[in-house]
Design a protein around this motif. Structure first.
Motif, PDB file in Angstrom:
ATOM      1  N   ARG A 120       0.588  -1.054   0.110  1.00 39.62           N
ATOM      2  CA  ARG A 120       0.064   0.233  -0.179  1.00 39.62           C
ATOM      3  C   ARG A 120       0.886   1.211  -0.144  1.00 39.62           C
ATOM      4  N   ASP A 121       2.140   1.281   0.893  1.00 40.19           N
ATOM      5  CA  ASP A 121       2.545   2.465   0.900  1.00 40.19           C
ATOM      6  C   ASP A 121       3.751   2.607  -0.185  1.00 40.19           C
ATOM      7  N   ALA A 122       4.244   1.824  -0.672  1.00 38.53           N
ATOM      8  CA  ALA A 122       5.391   1.872  -1.802  1.00 38.53           C
ATOM      9  C   ALA A 122       4.819   1.436  -3.215  1.00 38.53           C
ATOM     10  N   ILE A 123       4.304   0.224  -3.252  1.00 31.01           N
ATOM     11  CA  ILE A 123       4.107  -0.483  -4.659  1.00 31.01           C
ATOM     12  C   ILE A 123       2.788   0.331  -5.363  1.00 31.01           C
ATOM     13  N   ALA A 124       1.836   0.572  -4.661  1.00 34.65           N
ATOM     14  CA  ALA A 124       0.528   0.838  -5.023  1.00 34.65           C
ATOM     15  C   ALA A 124       0.906   2.340  -5.632  1.00 34.65           C
ATOM     16  N   PRO A 125       1.527   3.404  -5.011  1.00 39.39           N
ATOM     17  CA  PRO A 125       1.792   4.766  -5.232  1.00 39.39           C
ATOM     18  C   PRO A 125       2.861   4.583  -6.541  1.00 39.39           C
ATOM     19  N   ALA A 126       3.556   3.581  -6.540  1.00 37.38           N
ATOM     20  CA  ALA A 126       4.668   3.588  -7.779  1.00 37.38           C
ATOM     21  C   ALA A 126       3.581   2.954  -8.861  1.00 37.38           C
ATOM     22  N   LEU A 127       2.695   2.213  -8.771  1.00 41.60           N
ATOM     23  CA  LEU A 127       1.977   1.769  -9.840  1.00 41.60           C
ATOM     24  C   LEU A 127       1.109   2.635 -10.291  1.00 41.60           C
TER      25      LEU A 127
END
Length: 254
Positions: free
Chosen positions: A235-242
Motif C-alpha cells: 500500500r505504501d510503496a508499490i501502489a503509489p509507484a503503480l
C-alpha cells in the motif's frame, strides 16, 4: 448455440480442444483431452488428427500424446501485435519491475478471466511466475478487480450474470468483495488481493481505459511474494509507484 444455424459445432469443438491446454502442460493424451473437454473420445481422436495435420497440434507418436503446434505461435503473435498498448507499456513495465523488485502484468478480460498480454519480472530469485497468455480469475485477483472497478456502472452490471454463472453458490460472497473493491478503487484508485488468489502472493492493480478507439480497456497489476512484501509495503510503496506508472502510460488517466 446448437440451435444457431450460423454456429459451426465442429469448429467450436476443435477450439475447445486447443483451449484445454494449460500453462505448464506437457503432452496430453486423447483420453485426457476428452476428460477436459467432455467430448467423446472418438470425436477427440478425429479432432486431434485434423489439428495435427493443420499444424495446430504436434503428435509425439502415432495417435498422440499431443502438444500445441507451431501454427498457434503465428496466430498468437498476430493477436498480440494488434494491441498497441502492449508495445507502448512494455519498456516502462520492465523498468518498473526491476526498480521495485516485483512482477508486473498487463491484462484484458476474456469472459470471466483476465488474460495476460505482457508480463515483466524482476531479477529476484523468487518472483510470481505467470507469463504472457496466462489466465487468472477476474473476481479474486487485483488485476481483475481493477478492471471491474474501473468500468462504467452499466458495464459492471452487464458482467454480473456471467460471473454469477461461473461462481454459482460462491457468487454472492464474491459479489460483495467486488463491490467493496469498486468502492475502495473510487477512494484510492487501486485494488488489492493479498493472498486471496494465491496464498503467498500479494498484489495491487489499476485500471487502464481504452487507449485507442476500438481497443478494449485493460488493467495492470504489480505482485510479489508474501515473504518479501506485506500489506503495508504494497500500500505504501508499490501502489503509489503503480499509479505513477499508469500516469506515464495513459497521461490523462485519473
Amino acid at each position: 448455440m446448437q440451435q444457431d444455424r450460423q454456429f459451426v459445432t465442429a469448429l467450436a469443438r476443435g477450439l475447445e480442444m486447443l483451449a484445454a491446454f494449460r500453462p505448464g502442460d506437457g503432452a496430453l493424451s486423447n483420453q485426457e483431452l476428452a476428460r477436459r473437454t467432455g467430448l467423446p473420445k472418438s470425436t477427440v481422436s478425429r479432432l486431434s488428427y485434423t489439428l495435427t495435420q493443420l499444424g495446430y497440434l504436434q503428435s509425439e507418436g502415432d495417435g498422440g500424446p499431443y502438444r500445441l503446434g507451431l501454427a498457434l505461435l503465428a496466430l498468437g503473435s498476430t493477436a498480440l501485435a494488434g494491441y498497441d498498448a502492449r508495445a507502448a507499456a512494455a519498456p516502462k513495465m520492465l523498468e518498473f519491475a526491476l526498480r521495485n523488485n516485483v512482477s508486473i502484468s498487463l491484462a484484458l478480460r476474456d469472459g470471466s478471466d483476465m488474460v495476460y498480454l505482457e508480463t515483466c519480472r524482476s531479477q529476484a530469485r523468487v518472483s510470481v511466475q505467470l507469463t504472457t497468455g496466462s489466465r487468472v480469475p477476474l473476481a479474486t485477483t487485483a488485476i481483475g478487480r481493477a478492471y471491474f472497478a474501473g468500468l462504467p456502472q452499466h458495464e459492471r452490471d452487464a458482467l454480473r450474470p456471467l460471473l454469477a454463472q461461473r461462481y454459482g453458490a460462491d457468487w454472492p460472497q464474491l459479489e460483495t468483495r467486488l463491490e467493496q473493491a469498486a468502492a475502495d478503487y473510487a477512494a484510492r484508485s487501486y485494488t488489492e488481493s493479498f493472498g486471496e488468489y494465491e496464498p503467498d502472493v500479494m498484489a495491487v492493480g489499476v485500471h487502464l481505459p481504452s487507449l485507442l478507439p476500438g481497443q478494449p480497456a485493460m488493467a495492470l497489476n504489480a505482485s510479489g511474494p508474501a515473504f518479501a512484501f506485506d500489506a503495508a509495503a504494497m500500500r505504501d510503496a508499490i501502489a503509489p509507484a503503480l499509479l505513477s506508472l499508469r500516469q506515464q502510460i495513459v497521461p490523462n488517466c485519473l
